[in-house]
Design a protein around this motif. Sequence first.
Motif, PDB file in Angstrom:
ATOM      1  N   LEU A 136       0.931  -1.301  -0.169  1.00  0.00           N
ATOM      2  CA  LEU A 136      -0.026   0.135   0.111  1.00  0.00           C
ATOM      3  C   LEU A 136       0.807   1.133   0.075  1.00  0.00           C
ATOM      4  O   LEU A 136       0.473   2.296  -0.784  1.00  0.00           O
ATOM      5  CB  LEU A 136      -1.000   0.120   1.193  1.00  0.00           C
ATOM      6  CG  LEU A 136      -2.254  -1.088   1.095  1.00  0.00           C
ATOM      7  CD1 LEU A 136      -2.679  -1.146   2.515  1.00  0.00           C
ATOM      8  CD2 LEU A 136      -3.018  -0.842   0.010  1.00  0.00           C
ATOM      9  N   ARG A 137       1.995   1.248   0.613  1.00  0.00           N
ATOM     10  CA  ARG A 137       2.777   2.323   0.729  1.00  0.00           C
ATOM     11  C   ARG A 137       3.218   2.672  -0.795  1.00  0.00           C
ATOM     12  O   ARG A 137       3.576   3.575  -1.130  1.00  0.00           O
ATOM     13  CB  ARG A 137       4.143   2.293   1.570  1.00  0.00           C
ATOM     14  CG  ARG A 137       4.899   3.444   2.113  1.00  0.00           C
ATOM     15  CD  ARG A 137       5.962   2.800   2.935  1.00  0.00           C
ATOM     16  NE  ARG A 137       7.305   2.390   2.103  1.00  0.00           N
ATOM     17  CZ  ARG A 137       8.072   2.089   2.888  1.00  0.00           C
ATOM     18  NH1 ARG A 137       8.363   2.085   3.949  1.00  0.00           N
ATOM     19  NH2 ARG A 137       9.187   1.580   1.857  1.00  0.00           N
ATOM     20  N   ALA A 138       3.876   1.410  -1.357  1.00  0.00           N
ATOM     21  CA  ALA A 138       4.122   1.815  -2.931  1.00  0.00           C
ATOM     22  C   ALA A 138       3.297   2.060  -3.585  1.00  0.00           C
ATOM     23  O   ALA A 138       3.486   3.102  -4.534  1.00  0.00           O
ATOM     24  CB  ALA A 138       4.784   0.229  -3.184  1.00  0.00           C
ATOM     25  N   LEU A 139       2.173   1.794  -3.504  1.00  0.00           N
ATOM     26  CA  LEU A 139       0.973   2.401  -4.264  1.00  0.00           C
ATOM     27  C   LEU A 139       0.662   3.847  -3.981  1.00  0.00           C
ATOM     28  O   LEU A 139       0.310   4.530  -4.856  1.00  0.00           O
ATOM     29  CB  LEU A 139      -0.376   1.660  -4.095  1.00  0.00           C
ATOM     30  CG  LEU A 139      -0.431   0.123  -4.621  1.00  0.00           C
ATOM     31  CD1 LEU A 139      -1.517  -0.669  -4.078  1.00  0.00           C
ATOM     32  CD2 LEU A 139      -0.366   0.282  -6.062  1.00  0.00           C
ATOM     33  N   ASP A 140       0.852   4.337  -2.758  1.00  0.00           N
ATOM     34  CA  ASP A 140       0.695   5.752  -2.555  1.00  0.00           C
ATOM     35  C   ASP A 140       2.014   6.613  -3.158  1.00  0.00           C
ATOM     36  O   ASP A 140       1.673   7.782  -3.482  1.00  0.00           O
ATOM     37  CB  ASP A 140       0.576   5.904  -0.948  1.00  0.00           C
ATOM     38  CG  ASP A 140      -0.487   5.316  -0.213  1.00  0.00           C
ATOM     39  OD1 ASP A 140      -1.456   5.292  -0.906  1.00  0.00           O
ATOM     40  OD2 ASP A 140      -0.414   5.122   0.860  1.00  0.00           O
ATOM     41  N   GLU A 141       2.972   6.014  -3.332  1.00  0.00           N
ATOM     42  CA  GLU A 141       4.174   6.644  -3.826  1.00  0.00           C
ATOM     43  C   GLU A 141       4.189   6.858  -5.531  1.00  0.00           C
ATOM     44  O   GLU A 141       4.888   7.619  -6.024  1.00  0.00           O
ATOM     45  CB  GLU A 141       5.487   5.999  -3.380  1.00  0.00           C
ATOM     46  CG  GLU A 141       5.663   6.130  -1.692  1.00  0.00           C
ATOM     47  CD  GLU A 141       6.885   5.028  -1.487  1.00  0.00           C
ATOM     48  OE1 GLU A 141       7.538   4.427  -2.257  1.00  0.00           O
ATOM     49  OE2 GLU A 141       7.376   5.396  -0.340  1.00  0.00           O
ATOM     50  N   VAL A 142       3.412   5.943  -5.910  1.00  0.00           N
ATOM     51  CA  VAL A 142       3.238   6.125  -7.391  1.00  0.00           C
ATOM     52  C   VAL A 142       1.516   6.054  -7.849  1.00  0.00           C
ATOM     53  O   VAL A 142       1.267   5.006  -7.846  1.00  0.00           O
ATOM     54  CB  VAL A 142       3.702   4.650  -8.031  1.00  0.00           C
ATOM     55  CG1 VAL A 142       3.799   4.787  -9.551  1.00  0.00           C
ATOM     56  CG2 VAL A 142       5.266   4.470  -7.784  1.00  0.00           C
ATOM     57  N   PRO A 143       1.301   7.514  -8.270  1.00  0.00           N
ATOM     58  CA  PRO A 143      -0.023   7.503  -8.603  1.00  0.00           C
ATOM     59  C   PRO A 143      -0.327   6.849 -10.053  1.00  0.00           C
ATOM     60  O   PRO A 143       0.326   6.748 -10.800  1.00  0.00           O
ATOM     61  CB  PRO A 143      -0.101   9.083  -8.520  1.00  0.00           C
ATOM     62  CG  PRO A 143       1.188   9.557  -8.870  1.00  0.00           C
ATOM     63  CD  PRO A 143       2.404   8.395  -8.246  1.00  0.00           C
TER      64      PRO A 143
END
Length: 232
Positions: A136-143
């Motif tokens: 989820l953190r990775a998805l937050d970092e890449v829109p």
Amino acid sequence: RVSPPAAGAARQPPPGAPHYEDFQQLSRQADLSWDIPRYPPTIRAPRERGIALIMDDIGYDMHALRRVLALPFKVAISVLPDAPGSRQAAEMAHAAGLTVMLHLPMEPANPVYQQRMDDSFLRMDMNEAEVRALFLRALDEVPYVVGVNNHMGSLLTSSPVHMQWVMSLCRERGLFFVDSRTSKDSVAAAEALQFGLTWGERKVFLDHQSDPESLRLSWQAAQRCLKRHKAC
């Protein structure tokens, strides 16, 4: 072909990401003044005839990315979540109407590469809550992400339970998954199928070796793949 830059002239490549020095020197010599084409934001339907191109390891070299965005055909842009230009790269690709993917780091089997892992990697010793939180953190970092493929991961993709955790979140978020097939023992594609995801498998690494002759042979392999499977 370009000569390697002088020692200290370019940023060191990130763990597991080859050829960045060459990309940086070549892209800085390129004319970046042309307009970047805008494509309608569509995703090719599964099993449609053709070659799907995915550009991995995006987020470190914006000059190279601009050259990719200016190509006269569509390329999916797969962005590393921990790169300094991750968000900018995803926004640029989305603005150009291209498919944005998350290049999700996963633990490799090679002990040398294991020593180069950073905090962005999903690891075998993580539990489900830890895998979910990091994903989820990775998805937050890449829109603008609509799909995922694995960065490295020759060890983690061989673990059915870890792949089930990954695919569960992909299904929850409506993401497709492409197995990079960094290991013959990977179960990632099989688990994506079981979870009902739109999925695919990497058939050819075009730049496993980056000299011109190897690139030519890789492209010929992709064309043979297309003839055999109708889609590659």
